[in-house]
Design a protein around this motif. Structure first.
Motif, short mmCIF file in Angstrom:
data_model
loop_
_atom_site.label_atom_id
_atom_site.label_comp_id
_atom_site.label_asym_id
_atom_site.label_seq_id
_atom_site.Cartn_x
_atom_site.Cartn_y
_atom_site.Cartn_z
N LYS A 118 10.64 -18.77 1.41
CA LYS A 118 11.84 -19.58 1.63
C LYS A 118 13.08 -18.72 1.74
O LYS A 118 13.89 -18.89 2.67
CB LYS A 118 11.98 -20.58 0.48
N VAL A 119 13.23 -17.79 0.80
CA VAL A 119 14.42 -16.94 0.80
C VAL A 119 14.41 -15.96 1.98
O VAL A 119 15.44 -15.71 2.61
CB VAL A 119 14.53 -16.17 -0.54
N GLY A 120 13.22 -15.39 2.26
CA GLY A 120 13.12 -14.38 3.31
C GLY A 120 12.89 -14.92 4.70
O GLY A 120 12.83 -14.17 5.67
N LYS A 121 12.69 -16.26 4.81
CA LYS A 121 12.46 -16.92 6.10
C LYS A 121 11.27 -16.30 6.83
O LYS A 121 11.33 -15.93 8.01
CB LYS A 121 13.72 -16.86 6.97
N VAL A 122 10.15 -16.16 6.08
CA VAL A 122 8.91 -15.62 6.64
C VAL A 122 7.76 -16.54 6.27
O VAL A 122 7.90 -17.44 5.44
CB VAL A 122 8.62 -14.19 6.11
N LYS A 123 6.62 -16.31 6.89
CA LYS A 123 5.39 -17.04 6.58
C LYS A 123 4.36 -16.06 6.06
O LYS A 123 4.05 -15.07 6.71
CB LYS A 123 4.85 -17.76 7.82
N LEU A 124 3.85 -16.30 4.85
CA LEU A 124 2.86 -15.42 4.24
C LEU A 124 1.58 -16.20 3.98
O LEU A 124 1.62 -17.33 3.51
CB LEU A 124 3.39 -14.86 2.91
N THR A 125 0.45 -15.60 4.31
CA THR A 125 -0.84 -16.21 4.00
C THR A 125 -1.23 -15.80 2.59
O THR A 125 -1.51 -14.62 2.34
CB THR A 125 -1.93 -15.76 5.00
N TYR A 126 -1.24 -16.76 1.67
CA TYR A 126 -1.53 -16.45 0.28
C TYR A 126 -3.03 -16.51 0.03
O TYR A 126 -3.71 -17.49 0.38
CB TYR A 126 -0.82 -17.43 -0.65
N ILE A 127 -3.57 -15.45 -0.59
CA ILE A 127 -5.01 -15.38 -0.90
C ILE A 127 -5.16 -15.20 -2.41
O ILE A 127 -4.74 -14.19 -2.96
CB ILE A 127 -5.68 -14.21 -0.16
N PRO A 128 -5.74 -16.20 -3.09
CA PRO A 128 -5.86 -16.11 -4.56
C PRO A 128 -7.11 -15.35 -5.00
O PRO A 128 -8.16 -15.42 -4.34
CB PRO A 128 -5.95 -17.58 -4.97
N LYS A 169 11.31 -7.88 7.39
CA LYS A 169 11.40 -7.75 8.85
C LYS A 169 10.01 -7.62 9.46
O LYS A 169 9.72 -8.22 10.50
CB LYS A 169 12.25 -6.52 9.21
N ALA A 170 9.14 -6.85 8.81
CA ALA A 170 7.78 -6.68 9.31
C ALA A 170 6.99 -7.98 9.19
O ALA A 170 6.24 -8.36 10.09
CB ALA A 170 7.08 -5.56 8.54
N ALA A 171 7.18 -8.68 8.07
CA ALA A 171 6.46 -9.95 7.86
C ALA A 171 6.88 -11.01 8.85
O ALA A 171 6.09 -11.90 9.20
CB ALA A 171 6.70 -10.43 6.43
N ALA A 172 8.12 -10.94 9.32
CA ALA A 172 8.63 -11.93 10.27
C ALA A 172 7.96 -11.80 11.64
O ALA A 172 7.95 -12.75 12.43
CB ALA A 172 10.14 -11.79 10.42
N SER A 173 7.38 -10.65 11.92
CA SER A 173 6.76 -10.43 13.22
C SER A 173 5.34 -10.97 13.31
O SER A 173 4.74 -11.00 14.38
CB SER A 173 6.75 -8.93 13.54
N GLY A 174 4.79 -11.39 12.20
CA GLY A 174 3.43 -11.93 12.18
C GLY A 174 3.04 -12.27 10.76
O GLY A 174 3.75 -11.92 9.81
N LYS A 186 0.84 -1.20 0.00
CA LYS A 186 0.00 0.00 0.00
C LYS A 186 0.87 1.25 0.00
O LYS A 186 2.01 1.24 0.48
CB LYS A 186 -0.91 0.00 1.23
N GLN A 187 0.33 2.32 -0.53
CA GLN A 187 1.07 3.58 -0.63
C GLN A 187 1.55 4.06 0.74
O GLN A 187 2.66 4.58 0.87
CB GLN A 187 0.18 4.65 -1.28
N ASP A 188 0.72 3.88 1.79
CA ASP A 188 1.06 4.38 3.11
C ASP A 188 1.71 3.32 4.00
O ASP A 188 1.83 3.50 5.21
CB ASP A 188 -0.18 4.94 3.80
N ALA A 189 2.15 2.21 3.42
CA ALA A 189 2.84 1.19 4.22
C ALA A 189 4.13 1.76 4.79
O ALA A 189 4.82 2.54 4.14
CB ALA A 189 3.14 -0.03 3.35
N PRO A 190 4.48 1.39 6.02
CA PRO A 190 5.66 1.99 6.67
C PRO A 190 6.99 1.52 6.11
O PRO A 190 8.01 2.18 6.30
CB PRO A 190 5.51 1.54 8.14
N TYR A 191 7.02 0.37 5.44
CA TYR A 191 8.30 -0.15 4.93
C TYR A 191 8.62 0.44 3.56
O TYR A 191 7.77 0.53 2.70
CB TYR A 191 8.30 -1.69 4.87
#
Length: 330
Positions: free
Chosen positions: A171-181, A144-149, A131-136
């Motif tokens: 895999k590369v970023g060592k995070v977990k993402l909930t994918y929504i198609p 880093k933000a995705a790793a926190s939740g 999003k345009q107003d995302a802090p990252y």
């Protein structure tokens, strides 16, 4: 002397002269249907409509063309429709690598071998959007933000190119993402703009309007080098200003999606050759070059043995990711 004898004598004379009378090439005699294997507004739909507009503007064929969307089942609807239309050269199917990837990971009622490959006309890039107003501000900040939740990552269709890239990012970023198609990249962009997602991995053309309208922005592009600058998208930035993902700490050097064109199976070689030639004519127009520039795609043209080689190599790559995810159909 009868007509047959006259023709035979003429043909014989032509042979002696080193030529043969030309056989009439196949030409369409009724309206043609362009089948987009995705919802309206996505990259596949945009390609089908761009080709339709170019053919119509330059009067490359005499018959009218209508575009229909059959994006159900992550695009399987369109390919099954093509399979069921065997022998019909008036159905032209527009898709991506999901034509050969889907049967590998999902129990669908088609295989790419049920269709007649015409060409891969472009390679579409992928970008990581927020999003345009995302802090990252960088991909590293995002990870880093995705790793926190758990972050919600949107994409067009499931177990397809967007989800494959999502799993690679995990895999590369060592995070977990909930994918929504969703049915298309255009729908995914709307969901991100509405705050229902944290990110998505759309192609440039699918989020062009949202970037221009300041509802979302690209963090990085999955390319070994920055994209060509081209015209500015916003008042200050264009595609060439987007850093590569490797530059920003996300080590995925390249990820592209071919834009492909197919006919149903069991069409004649003459009918297939007609459409190969037609797509080459489309690519020779200034409108096609404008389409490629505006969508920041890579202009290419693979057909015949070259396309078959590309498909087999891509199948090997996808097998690795699909195997790791447990997606392979047994």
């Amino acid at each position: 002397m009868g007509r047959t004898s006259t023709f035979l004598l003429s043909a014989a004379a032509a042979v002696l002269a080193g030529t043969m009378p030309a056989l009439s090439a196949w030409q369409p005699q009724k309206p043609i249907e362009f089948v987009a294997t995705a919802g309206p507004g996505g990259g596949t739909d945009n390609l089908a409509r761009a080709v339709q507009n170019i053919i119509t503007k330059h009067k490359l064929i005499e018959q009218p063309i209508v575009v229909v969307n059959k994006g159900g089942g992550s695009g399987a609807e369109g390919y099954v429709y093509g399979k069921a239309s065997a022998g019909d050269p008036y159905k032209v199917i527009f898709g991506t690598s999901n034509a050969w990837q889907q049967p590998l990971v999902s129990k669908v009622a088609f295989n790419y071998t049920d269709l007649t490959p015409i060409a891969a006309m472009a390679q579409d890039e992928f970008l990581l959007w927020v999003k345009q107003d995302a802090p990252y501000k960088t991909a590293s900040d995002y990870l880093k933000a995705a790793a926190s939740g758990e972050f919600k990552m949107g994409g067009a269709q499931s177990k397809d190119t967007d989800e494959v890239l999502t799993r690679m990012i995990e895999k590369v970023g060592k995070v977990k993402l909930t994918y929504i198609p969703f049915k298309s990249g255009a729908e995914t962009a709307v969901q991100l703009a509405g705050g229902h997602l944290d990110s998505h991995v759309n192609n440039p053309s699918e989020s062009l309007g949202q970037w221009r309208g300041s509802t979302q922005r690209p963090l990085c592009v999955f390319s070994p080098k920055r994209l060509p600058q081209g015209p500015k998208v916003t008042a200050t930035e264009g595609w060439g200003d987007v850093p590569t993902c490797v530059e920003q700490g996300l080590d995925i050097k390249q990820y592209e999606q071919p834009r492909t064109v197919w006919l149903p199976g069991k069409v004649s070689p003459e009918q297939a050759a007609f459409y190969v030639d037609l797509m080459k004519k489309v690519q020779a127009t200034p409108e096609w070059k404008d389409y490629i520039e505006k969508t920041s795609q890579v202009d290419t043209f693979l057909t015949g043995a070259e396309l078959e080689k590309f498909i087999k190599e891509d199948l090997e790559r996808i097998k690795q990711v699909a195997g790791e995810q447990g997606w392979l159909v047994k």
